[in-house]
Motif scaffolding. Structure first.
Motif, PDB file in Angstrom:
ATOM      1  N   LEU A 178      -0.627  -7.193   3.974  1.00 55.83           N
ATOM      2  CA  LEU A 178      -0.375  -5.689   3.319  1.00 55.83           C
ATOM      3  C   LEU A 178       0.825  -5.203   4.262  1.00 55.83           C
ATOM      4  O   LEU A 178       1.048  -5.362   5.501  1.00 55.83           O
ATOM      5  CB  LEU A 178      -1.530  -5.167   3.508  1.00 55.83           C
ATOM      6  CG  LEU A 178      -1.657  -3.540   3.052  1.00 55.83           C
ATOM      7  CD1 LEU A 178      -3.069  -3.380   2.416  1.00 55.83           C
ATOM      8  CD2 LEU A 178      -1.284  -2.534   4.108  1.00 55.83           C
ATOM      9  N   HIS A 237       0.691  -1.306   0.225  1.00 55.03           N
ATOM     10  CA  HIS A 237      -0.091  -0.038  -0.134  1.00 55.03           C
ATOM     11  C   HIS A 237       0.871   1.216   0.004  1.00 55.03           C
ATOM     12  O   HIS A 237       1.627   1.582   0.746  1.00 55.03           O
ATOM     13  CB  HIS A 237      -0.992  -0.036   1.290  1.00 55.03           C
ATOM     14  CG  HIS A 237      -1.839   1.206   1.144  1.00 55.03           C
ATOM     15  ND1 HIS A 237      -2.623   1.533   2.238  1.00 55.03           N
ATOM     16  CD2 HIS A 237      -2.179   2.225   0.541  1.00 55.03           C
ATOM     17  CE1 HIS A 237      -3.372   2.371   2.060  1.00 55.03           C
ATOM     18  NE2 HIS A 237      -2.920   2.957   0.912  1.00 55.03           N
ATOM     19  N   ARG A 247       1.714  -3.170  11.629  1.00 51.66           N
ATOM     20  CA  ARG A 247       1.907  -3.938  10.371  1.00 51.66           C
ATOM     21  C   ARG A 247       3.352  -3.362   9.948  1.00 51.66           C
ATOM     22  O   ARG A 247       3.940  -2.399  10.518  1.00 51.66           O
ATOM     23  CB  ARG A 247       0.860  -3.748   9.427  1.00 51.66           C
ATOM     24  CG  ARG A 247       0.407  -2.288   9.030  1.00 51.66           C
ATOM     25  CD  ARG A 247      -0.347  -2.553   7.686  1.00 51.66           C
ATOM     26  NE  ARG A 247      -1.922  -2.933   8.291  1.00 51.66           N
ATOM     27  CZ  ARG A 247      -2.252  -4.067   8.000  1.00 51.66           C
ATOM     28  NH1 ARG A 247      -1.732  -5.013   7.020  1.00 51.66           N
ATOM     29  NH2 ARG A 247      -3.601  -4.209   8.098  1.00 51.66           N
ATOM     30  N   THR A 253     -12.416  -4.905   2.093  1.00 52.45           N
ATOM     31  CA  THR A 253     -13.261  -5.617   2.884  1.00 52.45           C
ATOM     32  C   THR A 253     -14.796  -5.610   2.393  1.00 52.45           C
ATOM     33  O   THR A 253     -15.431  -6.846   2.012  1.00 52.45           O
ATOM     34  CB  THR A 253     -13.244  -5.075   4.502  1.00 52.45           C
ATOM     35  OG1 THR A 253     -11.933  -5.394   4.810  1.00 52.45           O
ATOM     36  CG2 THR A 253     -14.270  -5.834   5.248  1.00 52.45           C
ATOM     37  N   LYS A 262      -4.847 -11.459   1.548  1.00 53.43           N
ATOM     38  CA  LYS A 262      -3.847 -10.336   0.920  1.00 53.43           C
ATOM     39  C   LYS A 262      -3.288  -9.483   2.196  1.00 53.43           C
ATOM     40  O   LYS A 262      -3.587  -8.133   2.589  1.00 53.43           O
ATOM     41  CB  LYS A 262      -5.056  -9.313   0.389  1.00 53.43           C
ATOM     42  CG  LYS A 262      -5.917  -9.721  -0.985  1.00 53.43           C
ATOM     43  CD  LYS A 262      -4.915  -9.811  -2.159  1.00 53.43           C
ATOM     44  CE  LYS A 262      -5.866 -10.178  -3.345  1.00 53.43           C
ATOM     45  NZ  LYS A 262      -6.310 -11.593  -3.271  1.00 53.43           N
ATOM     46  N   ASN A 300      -8.131  -0.575   3.606  1.00 57.52           N
ATOM     47  CA  ASN A 300      -8.737  -1.850   4.283  1.00 57.52           C
ATOM     48  C   ASN A 300     -10.262  -1.951   3.980  1.00 57.52           C
ATOM     49  O   ASN A 300     -10.768  -2.775   3.748  1.00 57.52           O
ATOM     50  CB  ASN A 300      -8.141  -1.884   5.625  1.00 57.52           C
ATOM     51  CG  ASN A 300      -6.663  -2.048   5.644  1.00 57.52           C
ATOM     52  OD1 ASN A 300      -6.069  -2.174   4.617  1.00 57.52           O
ATOM     53  ND2 ASN A 300      -5.879  -1.695   6.809  1.00 57.52           N
ATOM     54  N   ARG A 301     -11.002  -0.690   4.607  1.00 58.11           N
ATOM     55  CA  ARG A 301     -12.301  -0.738   4.470  1.00 58.11           C
ATOM     56  C   ARG A 301     -12.926  -1.263   2.960  1.00 58.11           C
ATOM     57  O   ARG A 301     -13.689  -2.022   2.823  1.00 58.11           O
ATOM     58  CB  ARG A 301     -12.948   0.420   4.905  1.00 58.11           C
ATOM     59  CG  ARG A 301     -14.603   0.618   4.794  1.00 58.11           C
ATOM     60  CD  ARG A 301     -14.890   0.033   5.999  1.00 58.11           C
ATOM     61  NE  ARG A 301     -16.583   0.214   5.940  1.00 58.11           N
ATOM     62  CZ  ARG A 301     -17.322  -0.326   6.613  1.00 58.11           C
ATOM     63  NH1 ARG A 301     -16.811  -1.285   7.583  1.00 58.11           N
ATOM     64  NH2 ARG A 301     -18.611  -0.079   6.762  1.00 58.11           N
ATOM     65  N   ARG A 351      -9.917 -10.808   4.089  1.00 57.59           N
ATOM     66  CA  ARG A 351      -8.840  -9.660   3.460  1.00 57.59           C
ATOM     67  C   ARG A 351      -7.482  -9.846   4.091  1.00 57.59           C
ATOM     68  O   ARG A 351      -6.658  -9.910   3.361  1.00 57.59           O
ATOM     69  CB  ARG A 351      -9.369  -8.237   3.608  1.00 57.59           C
ATOM     70  CG  ARG A 351      -8.395  -7.232   2.957  1.00 57.59           C
ATOM     71  CD  ARG A 351      -8.916  -5.942   3.527  1.00 57.59           C
ATOM     72  NE  ARG A 351      -9.145  -5.750   5.009  1.00 57.59           N
ATOM     73  CZ  ARG A 351      -7.987  -5.702   5.866  1.00 57.59           C
ATOM     74  NH1 ARG A 351      -6.786  -5.452   5.463  1.00 57.59           N
ATOM     75  NH2 ARG A 351      -8.314  -5.525   7.300  1.00 57.59           N
ATOM     76  N   GLU A 352      -7.433  -9.695   5.359  1.00 56.41           N
ATOM     77  CA  GLU A 352      -6.065  -9.666   6.080  1.00 56.41           C
ATOM     78  C   GLU A 352      -5.465 -10.985   5.619  1.00 56.41           C
ATOM     79  O   GLU A 352      -3.964 -10.953   5.711  1.00 56.41           O
ATOM     80  CB  GLU A 352      -6.159  -9.483   7.548  1.00 56.41           C
ATOM     81  CG  GLU A 352      -5.013  -9.147   8.341  1.00 56.41           C
ATOM     82  CD  GLU A 352      -4.621  -7.753   7.827  1.00 56.41           C
ATOM     83  OE1 GLU A 352      -3.267  -7.500   7.946  1.00 56.41           O
ATOM     84  OE2 GLU A 352      -5.430  -6.884   7.840  1.00 56.41           O
ATOM     85  N   VAL A 356      -4.859   4.403   5.009  1.00 57.74           N
ATOM     86  CA  VAL A 356      -4.499   3.271   5.511  1.00 57.74           C
ATOM     87  C   VAL A 356      -5.826   2.497   5.884  1.00 57.74           C
ATOM     88  O   VAL A 356      -6.290   1.351   5.267  1.00 57.74           O
ATOM     89  CB  VAL A 356      -3.529   3.005   6.786  1.00 57.74           C
ATOM     90  CG1 VAL A 356      -3.754   1.426   7.091  1.00 57.74           C
ATOM     91  CG2 VAL A 356      -2.486   3.639   6.374  1.00 57.74           C
ATOM     92  N   ASP A 413     -13.246  -9.044   6.670  1.00 54.72           N
ATOM     93  CA  ASP A 413     -12.314  -8.159   6.956  1.00 54.72           C
ATOM     94  C   ASP A 413     -11.162  -9.209   7.425  1.00 54.72           C
ATOM     95  O   ASP A 413      -9.832  -8.917   7.054  1.00 54.72           O
ATOM     96  CB  ASP A 413     -12.594  -7.418   8.175  1.00 54.72           C
ATOM     97  CG  ASP A 413     -11.703  -6.296   8.397  1.00 54.72           C
ATOM     98  OD1 ASP A 413     -11.396  -5.496   7.433  1.00 54.72           O
ATOM     99  OD2 ASP A 413     -11.075  -6.034   9.539  1.00 54.72           O
TER     100      ASP A 413
END
Length: 392
Positions: free
Chosen positions: A216, A103, A239, A137, A214, A133-134, A210-211, A129, A207
């Protein structure tokens, strides 16, 4: 494997992509410079084992081996992309190809939520950030929720496995059964009857998926002009965050390509090869020297390496045919370097080389120790391995 470059417009993704690949892409100070995704090849930097031999492999420079990987620079993402705003659908469709995401965030705070230029420090990069993410998701949630009532009844009526049905529904987004399984456990939803899930439960599940699917890393780009408090806030996130100056890396790569300097991607310095420079070139290189002196490196290579070796937990393995010379049949030393998941076995490597070699695998040989290895022997980073099989 493919790394995806994501972020809002004008954060420096195209500059990062060009710096990482030296591909000819458009770079401009306005939103949506990238409309169609740019595909290219970048490199992971690792130490070459040929340093242990008298003769070098010819595929590294001063013991630095660059292993190719695919990278994709997708269109900039704006708020509500998951609803199709901006180039959102294009962005999210391209992103499904990536196994991990870098990102690229404008750490300077010099662009607003939609990528329009503002004063340095006016925008909070933490908002960028959270919004990326949102959006991802909610993209997953939108796909899952679309047919959820029908799928939910089908699972109940036919006794289907929940994780299989969900992974099939989200296959186009790159979600696998193992991702769903892990997300169900992480969220505690594995113990809740799926027909009782609320909208909030489904968003929590998406959510988590996604984590997991993918992972990040944050490239805190424009770190050379970013306010200190912006970088500090980003570094406090749970992170990997790498201060980055993609513009500095691009300038160094271009100067090295022109023979002005000697520079290897990720080096903490560069060597001037000529005094025949214009005033502008001298001034530019002096400014870049100060940047990497302050940041340690430009950060671009660190982003790529940490994505591959930390986020994706991969290792580099070198298959050879002659375990004595570490070469192939015609004498090329360490001709290939394979990126493999940590925990991979000799048999996995055999299949990576060729299906028939995997099918007819007999054993492997550690080229350093000359010891015979079985099919379940776990490989280590930097291993030099000969595979023995009955394949012709």
């Amino acid at each position: 494997m493919t790394i995806g470059l994501a972020g809002k417009p004008n954060a420096g993704k195209s500059t990062f992509f060009k710096a990482a690949t030296l591909a000819d892409v458009e770079i401009a100070n306005y939103p949506f410079t990238t409309i169609n995704a740019n595909h290219g090849v970048t490199y992971v930097r690792t130490e070459c084992p040929c340093k242990e031999k008298e003769k070098t492999c010819g595929k590294c420079v001063d013991g630095v081996r660059l292993v190719p990987i695919d990278i994709i620079d997708v269109a900039g993402l704006v708020p509500d992309a998951c609803k199709g705003r901006g180039l959102g659908n294009t962005f999210l469709d391209e992103l499904r190809q990536a196994q991990a995401i870098v990102h690229v965030v404008d750490a300077s705070g010099g662009t607003d939520a939609e990528g329009n230029p503002v004063e340095i420090g006016d925008h909070d990069p933490l908002d960028d950030v959270a919004f990326l993410n949102r959006e991802i998701t909610m993209w997953l949630y939108g796909i899952l929720e679309r047919n959820w009532m029908k799928l939910s009844r089908k699972i109940q009526a036919e006794g289907l496995k929940l994780e299989i049905v969900i992974s099939e529904q989200l296959a186009g987004a790159g979600i696998k059964e193992s991702h769903v399984n892990a997300a169900l456990i992480d969220t505690g939803l594995a113990r809740v009857d799926h027909v009782k899930w609320t909208e909030e439960d489904m968003i929590r599940l998406c959510d988590a998926m996604r984590e997991i699917s993918k992972p990040l890393l944050i490239a805190a780009n424009k770190a050379d002009i970013a306010p200190r408090e912006n970088l500090d806030k980003l570094k406090e996130l749970d992170r990997i965050v790498v201060p980055t100056s993609a513009a500095a890396e691009l300038a160094l790569k271009s100067a090295a390509k022109s023979g002005i300097i000697r520079y290897a991607p990720g080096d903490p310095n560069f060597e001037l090869l000529t005094e025949d420079l214009t005033k502008a070139q001298k001034k530019g290189l002096e400014a870049i020297h100060k940047v990497i002196e302050r940041l340690g490196t430009t950060g671009v290579q660190e982003c790529i390496n940490r994505t591959v070796f930390e986020l994706l937990d991969l290792i580099v393995v070198y298959p050879v045919e002659d375990e004595g010379k570490w070469s192939d049949k015609v004498g090329n030393i360490l001709p290939d370097a394979y990126l493999m998941k940590r925990g991979s076995t000799c048999h996995d490597l055999a299949y990576q080389i060729h299906t028939e070699i995997g099918d007819r695998f007999l054993y492997a040989v550690d080229a350093r120790t000359r010891l015979r290895l079985g099919e379940k022997h776990e490989l280590k980073n930097g291993d030099v391995i000969k595979i023995v099989s009955t394949a012709k």
